[in-house]
Scaffold this active site. Structure first.
Site, PDB file in Angstrom:
ATOM      1  N   LYS A 284     -11.538   4.347 -24.103  1.00 46.45           N
ATOM      2  CA  LYS A 284     -12.027   4.751 -24.546  1.00 46.45           C
ATOM      3  C   LYS A 284     -13.597   4.267 -25.166  1.00 46.45           C
ATOM      4  O   LYS A 284     -12.701   3.119 -26.289  1.00 46.45           O
ATOM      5  CB  LYS A 284     -11.526   5.725 -26.001  1.00 46.45           C
ATOM      6  CG  LYS A 284     -12.626   6.528 -26.682  1.00 46.45           C
ATOM      7  CD  LYS A 284     -11.561   8.106 -27.331  1.00 46.45           C
ATOM      8  CE  LYS A 284     -11.405   8.968 -27.129  1.00 46.45           C
ATOM      9  NZ  LYS A 284     -10.519  10.478 -27.865  1.00 46.45           N
ATOM     10  N   GLU A 369      -0.870  23.091 -30.905  1.00 44.87           N
ATOM     11  CA  GLU A 369      -0.833  23.432 -32.515  1.00 44.87           C
ATOM     12  C   GLU A 369       0.069  24.883 -32.496  1.00 44.87           C
ATOM     13  O   GLU A 369       0.390  26.054 -33.640  1.00 44.87           O
ATOM     14  CB  GLU A 369      -2.335  24.505 -32.794  1.00 44.87           C
ATOM     15  CG  GLU A 369      -3.706  23.928 -33.481  1.00 44.87           C
ATOM     16  CD  GLU A 369      -4.395  22.828 -32.005  1.00 44.87           C
ATOM     17  OE1 GLU A 369      -3.743  23.002 -31.029  1.00 44.87           O
ATOM     18  OE2 GLU A 369      -4.812  22.268 -32.241  1.00 44.87           O
ATOM     19  N   ARG A 397      -5.388  29.823 -31.867  1.00 40.85           N
ATOM     20  CA  ARG A 397      -4.317  29.774 -30.648  1.00 40.85           C
ATOM     21  C   ARG A 397      -3.159  29.999 -30.848  1.00 40.85           C
ATOM     22  O   ARG A 397      -1.576  29.933 -30.262  1.00 40.85           O
ATOM     23  CB  ARG A 397      -4.517  28.823 -29.158  1.00 40.85           C
ATOM     24  CG  ARG A 397      -4.477  26.791 -29.950  1.00 40.85           C
ATOM     25  CD  ARG A 397      -4.159  25.669 -28.781  1.00 40.85           C
ATOM     26  NE  ARG A 397      -5.486  25.974 -27.743  1.00 40.85           N
ATOM     27  CZ  ARG A 397      -5.709  25.682 -27.211  1.00 40.85           C
ATOM     28  NH1 ARG A 397      -5.344  24.425 -26.745  1.00 40.85           N
ATOM     29  NH2 ARG A 397      -6.811  25.358 -25.465  1.00 40.85           N
TER      30      ARG A 397
HETATM   31  C1  TPP Z   1      -7.115  23.480 -29.113  1.00 37.51           C
HETATM   32  C2  TPP Z   1      -7.963  22.007 -29.714  1.00 37.51           C
HETATM   33  N1  TPP Z   1      -7.147  20.861 -30.644  1.00 37.51           N
HETATM   34  C3  TPP Z   1      -7.627  20.289 -31.195  1.00 37.51           C
HETATM   35  C4  TPP Z   1      -8.967  19.731 -30.353  1.00 37.51           C
HETATM   36  C5  TPP Z   1      -9.661  18.546 -30.985  1.00 37.51           C
HETATM   37  N2  TPP Z   1      -9.904  17.357 -29.656  1.00 37.51           N
HETATM   38  C6  TPP Z   1     -10.662  17.197 -29.139  1.00 37.51           C
HETATM   39  S1  TPP Z   1     -10.865  15.979 -27.986  1.00 37.51           S
HETATM   40  C7  TPP Z   1     -10.051  16.291 -29.183  1.00 37.51           C
HETATM   41  C8  TPP Z   1      -9.231  14.354 -28.409  1.00 37.51           C
HETATM   42  C9  TPP Z   1      -8.699  14.554 -26.667  1.00 37.51           C
HETATM   43  O1  TPP Z   1      -8.141  13.681 -26.330  1.00 37.51           O
HETATM   44  P1  TPP Z   1      -8.170  13.704 -24.570  1.00 37.51           P
HETATM   45  O2  TPP Z   1      -7.577  15.027 -24.068  1.00 37.51           O
HETATM   46  O3  TPP Z   1      -7.420  12.643 -24.129  1.00 37.51           O
HETATM   47  O4  TPP Z   1      -9.679  13.623 -24.355  1.00 37.51           O
HETATM   48  P2  TPP Z   1     -10.163  12.137 -24.281  1.00 37.51           P
HETATM   49  O5  TPP Z   1     -10.881  12.276 -25.917  1.00 37.51           O
HETATM   50  O6  TPP Z   1      -9.510  10.878 -24.825  1.00 37.51           O
HETATM   51  O7  TPP Z   1     -11.300  11.911 -23.026  1.00 37.51           O
HETATM   52  C10 TPP Z   1      -9.226  16.269 -29.408  1.00 37.51           C
HETATM   53  C11 TPP Z   1      -7.385  17.053 -30.447  1.00 37.51           C
HETATM   54  C12 TPP Z   1      -9.300  20.748 -29.573  1.00 37.51           C
HETATM   55  N3  TPP Z   1     -10.676  20.718 -28.955  1.00 37.51           N
HETATM   56  N4  TPP Z   1      -8.476  21.900 -29.110  1.00 37.51           N
HETATM   57 MG    MG Z   2      -7.133  10.106 -23.859  1.00 37.90          MG
END
Ligand code: TPP
Ligand code: MG
Ligand code: DXP
Length: 628
Positions: A284, A369, A397
């Site tokens: 990232k 969640e 959710r």
């Molecule tokens: C249900 C839900 N909870 C929390 C989030 C907030 N959120 C957005 S991106 C993220 C992290 C995502 O991590 P990953 O799937 O590994 O993707 P990366 O950013 O590392 O590419 C979070 C917690 C969300 N979008 N949806």
């Molecule tokens: Mg990730």
């Protein structure tokens, strides 16, 4: 000056037409573009810097939109947008500009607009099933899901189904950068780590094939034996158990920044013709040193920043979060039973100071969640008072868990909802607009909408004192307002202003909910200027509707409610319903957010569009009063 490669890209066919030796330069240009553009507009810079080579390879191997691309959460789709003809990022996340997530109105290459995590594999499973039944079985569905999103339960519901169909052309790309915001937690992360750290089985086998088969018959015998030991070797060099045990073909791990290697892996997946996992290791924030060096969250979501330094151009505006961050620590000091739960967003929700001081009393459950809510019910049963801090929209959710695990069991759990109300630029599914209408029907649940710092602190202290029902405290994604003192407390309802000079004029009660109290105060002033008597109240604990508020309704000729949530089934609706149940016929005119999905725009733009400015509300109230 040679023309940039990126400027020649209009469609994925242009990407496929590039020579391999051009791809490094294209990746460099894309990264430079992302830093330059997103530093001006804000957005998900880190995640998109991490998927440059992956997205290029996807568009070179598969043929979107004939093959369907699905991006989980969608915050990492900027590169995809760039490669599908959307090069104007100057108004990213702004009205009439590009959405920060895939958008069907922008492109035929975009499918999933929902920015809630862990849904991509379910989308992909459904699309693949439709392909099969509609005579498109030769087409692929390619889902990109992050390691963080894989910690969400839906992803495993989908994988369970995906694994059940051996010949469904579904490619699951696990974009494993080891992080959500912070490092991804849990057993899954450990397992992905074990896959990441041991040399992949495939590379050992290909080494064996190259080396042994070159050494004549004995070597070939040895290779055949090696190949025959396939399962055994896999367990030794790359414990791919989890995915393979589910019956999924696993390819990887692949260096996600080695574009040719990713292409090779994707072509193998394409040729496989069934459900397959391609495990891609990425970083990232890759290629941008301020992000690479950022230990907190690798620039997951940034505001406007200096492109060279990565430093914020303006200080963070989200004062409400800071107040929560401070007050929850104060509460934690005097209440050892209070613990905190985050769904992979420790920093953004303001729990970092609490974690710093009480490392044993904070739990990051991953993007989960539903689990957060029900495990909180378990904690309450065990004598703790959990505080579940999430963004308002993400609690959607976990509604069933709040209802059937927390409320049914009268569990003392406090939900703190940040980003409640209109969030605007972060897209339709990020507006925290549904919580009050959704939670209003939960038996026993009490919901507070503070109007300023002091009422937020008070609400938090009061919430954690409730040990036999769920409590909710919600506040907006906006700057903290100046203190709004009460003139009087009428059985828990704060009277904030009285304009009653016109002795015989009609009496209007203006009920401000949370961040809309400021609007309510201005509306009352404007109504008074039109010769009416106007009183402004803030119930603070807005659900269930307090008895004192119902009584106040009966003391007035007309009631106005203003809330930062959907108006259908919102606080105003419940005020009217409770009044009617008590035989009170005072008209209640409710102002809030219609239940339609809203475009990405600034909060102010949305307030204007929705006619929630004081002027608009006053005008509509005067019109209603004139009708009599
Ligand atoms: C249900 C839900 N909870 C929390 C989030 C907030 N959120 C957005 S991106 C993220 C992290 C995502 O991590 P990953 O799937 O590994 O993707 P990366 O950013 O590392 O590419 C979070 C917690 C969300 N979008 N949806
Ligand atoms: Mg990730
Ligand atoms: C994609 C996602 O859900 C988060 O990154 C979210 O966009 C962050 O929102 P804030 O920028 O309001 O913290």
């Amino acid at each position: 000056m040679t023309r940039s490669i990126l400027s020649t890209i209009r469609t994925p066919a242009d990407v496929r037409a590039l020579r391999p030796e051009q791809l490094d330069d294209l990746a460099a240009e894309i990264r430079a573009f992302l830093v330059d553009q997103v530093s001006r507009t804000g957005g998900h810079l880190g995640p998109n810097l991490g998927v440059v080579e992956l997205t290029v390879a996807m568009h070179r191997v598969f043929t979107s939109p004939r093959d369907t691309f699905v991006f989980d959460t969608g915050h990492q789709s900027y590169v995809h947008k760039l490669l599908t003809g959307r090069g104007d990022f100057s108004a990213l996340r702004r009205r009439d500009g590009l959405s920060g997530y895939p958008s069907r109105t922008e492109s035929e290459h975009d499918v999933v607009e929902n920015s809630h995590a862990s849904t991509a594999l379910s989308w992909a499973d459904g699309i693949a099933k439709a392909n099969e039944l509609q005579g498109r079985a030769d087409r692929h569905v390619v889902a990109v899901i992050g390691d963080g999103a894989l910690t969400g339960g839906m992803a495993w519901e989908a994988l369970n189904n995906i694994a059940a169909a051996e010949d469904r052309r579904l490619v699951v790309v696990v974009n494993d950068n080891g992080r959500s915001y912070a490092p991804t937690i849990g057993g899954l992360a450990h397992h992905l780590d074990s896959l990441r750290t041991t040399q992949s089985y495939e590379s050992v086998l290909s080494w064996g094939k190259r080396t042994l088969t070159r050494s004549g018959a004995p070597g070939r015998v040895a290779y055949d034996a090696l190949h025959g030991l396939k399962k055994g070797i896999k367990d030794v060099v790359a414990p791919q158990g989890m995915f393979e045990d589910l019956g999924l073909k696993y390819i990887g791990p692949v260096d996600g920044h080695d574009e040719p290697a990713v292409e090779r892996a994707l072509r193998r997946a394409q040729a496989f013709g069934g459900p397959v996992i391609v495990h891609v290791i990425t970083e990232k924030g890759r290629g941008y040193s301020p992000a690479e060096q950022d230990a907190a969250d690798r620039f997951h979501a940034v505001g406007r920043i200096h492109p060279e330094t990565g430093l914020p151009v303006a200080p963070s505006r989200f004062g409400w979060t800071s107040v929560f961050a401070d007050e929850i620590v104060r509460i934690g000091r005097r209440r050892p039973d209070v613990v905190a739960i985050t769904a992979a967003m420790l920093q953004p929700v303001g729990l970092a100071p609490f974690a710093q001081e009480f490392p044993q009393r904070v739990f990051d459950v991953g993007i989960a969640e539903q689990h957060a809510a029900t495990s909180a019910a378990g904690m309450a049963f065990g004598g703790l008072h959990p505080v579940v801090a999430v963004y308002a929209t993400f609690l959607n959710r976990a509604f069933d868990q709040v209802l059937m695990d927390v409320a049914l069991h009268r569990a003392g759990v406090t939900f703190v909802l940040d980003r409640a109300g209109l969030t605007g630029d972060d897209g339709a599914s990020h507006n925290g607009m549904w919580d009050m209408a959704m939670l209003a029907i939960v038996p026993g649940l009490r919901l507070a909408a503070p109007r300023d710092e002091e009422t937020l602190r008070t609400a938090l202290r009061e919430a954690v004192d409730v040990d036999d029902a769920p409590t909710v405290v919600r506040y907006p994604k906006s700057a903290l307002v100046d203190p709004i003192p009460a003139l009087e407390d009428v059985d828990g309802v704060d009277v904030l202003a009285r304009h009653d000079d016109a002795a015989d004029a009609r009496r209007v009660l203006v009920v401000g909910v949370g961040s809309m109290v400021g609007c309510a105060l201005q509306v009352a002033e404007q109504l008074a200027a039109h010769g009416l008597r106007a009183t402004v109240v803030d119930p603070r604990w807005v659900l269930p509707v307090p008895a004192a508020l119902v009584k106040l309704v009966g003391d007035h000729d007309h009631v106005v409610t203003i809330e930062d949530g959907v108006v259908d089934g919102g606080v105003g609706a419940h005020v009217g319903q409770r009044a009617a149940e008590h035989g009170i016929a005072t008209p209640v005119q409710s102002f809030g957010i219609p239940r339609d999905f809203l475009p990405h725009a600034s909060r102010d733009q949305l307030v204007t569009t929705l006619r929630l400015t004081p002027q608009d509300v006053t005008r509509d109230v005067l019109t209603a009063l004139a009708r009599g």
